[in-house]
Design a protein around this motif. Sequence first.
Motif, mmCIF file in Angstrom:
data_model
loop_
_atom_site.group_PDB
_atom_site.id
_atom_site.type_symbol
_atom_site.label_atom_id
_atom_site.label_comp_id
_atom_site.label_asym_id
_atom_site.label_seq_id
_atom_site.Cartn_x
_atom_site.Cartn_y
_atom_site.Cartn_z
ATOM 1 N N ASP A 142 45.751 23.152 29.009
ATOM 2 C CA ASP A 142 46.975 24.294 29.540
ATOM 3 C C ASP A 142 47.422 24.305 30.993
ATOM 4 O O ASP A 142 48.458 23.864 31.118
ATOM 5 N N TRP A 143 46.454 24.487 31.530
ATOM 6 C CA TRP A 143 46.014 24.747 32.622
ATOM 7 C C TRP A 143 46.490 23.251 33.528
ATOM 8 O O TRP A 143 47.765 22.901 34.447
ATOM 9 N N TYR A 144 46.262 22.414 32.891
ATOM 10 C CA TYR A 144 46.156 20.827 33.734
ATOM 11 C C TYR A 144 47.660 19.654 32.822
ATOM 12 O O TYR A 144 48.074 19.430 34.539
ATOM 13 N N LEU A 145 47.712 19.713 32.517
ATOM 14 C CA LEU A 145 49.324 19.028 32.048
ATOM 15 C C LEU A 145 50.143 19.716 32.032
ATOM 16 O O LEU A 145 51.071 19.885 32.170
ATOM 17 N N LYS A 146 50.136 21.734 32.531
ATOM 18 C CA LYS A 146 51.895 22.416 32.696
ATOM 19 C C LYS A 146 51.298 23.189 33.513
ATOM 20 O O LYS A 146 51.939 24.206 33.677
ATOM 21 N N ARG A 147 51.052 22.515 34.583
ATOM 22 C CA ARG A 147 50.770 22.958 36.350
ATOM 23 C C ARG A 147 52.442 23.647 36.317
ATOM 24 O O ARG A 147 52.323 24.894 37.221
ATOM 25 N N SER A 148 53.407 23.212 36.423
ATOM 26 C CA SER A 148 54.553 23.593 37.095
ATOM 27 C C SER A 148 54.842 25.709 36.104
ATOM 28 O O SER A 148 55.536 25.905 36.565
ATOM 29 N N LYS A 149 54.806 24.953 34.771
ATOM 30 C CA LYS A 149 54.692 26.614 33.900
ATOM 31 C C LYS A 149 53.465 27.452 34.868
ATOM 32 O O LYS A 149 54.080 28.318 34.792
ATOM 33 N N HIS A 150 52.696 27.883 35.088
ATOM 34 C CA HIS A 150 51.635 28.399 35.765
ATOM 35 C C HIS A 150 52.780 28.581 37.419
ATOM 36 O O HIS A 150 52.279 30.172 38.027
ATOM 37 N N ALA A 151 52.901 27.946 37.536
ATOM 38 C CA ALA A 151 53.529 27.837 38.665
ATOM 39 C C ALA A 151 55.068 28.470 39.136
ATOM 40 O O ALA A 151 54.571 29.530 39.663
ATOM 41 N N ARG A 152 55.615 28.029 38.057
ATOM 42 C CA ARG A 152 56.544 29.227 38.084
ATOM 43 C C ARG A 152 56.286 31.078 38.059
ATOM 44 O O ARG A 152 56.864 31.988 38.397
#
Length: 69
Positions: free
Chosen positions: A30-40
Amino acid sequence: MFWHRGNRRAFFCSHDSQMGAGIIKALLQDWYLKRSKHARREESVDQYAAYLQKFIEAFYLKGVRIQES
């Protein structure tokens, strides 16, 4: 060896280890594939790793709970 000693001393919870490993793998992906989610959410890699470590400890170690910081 460490795992077997811990099991003999009832240190670890009796969870399905393969299921636990699958959940951990999904969280890491999840961290690697959804970086934009974590950035938001303004989550740093250190924050995510610390929470993941707490989750793993709470899942596998008896008497450990996740506490919000």
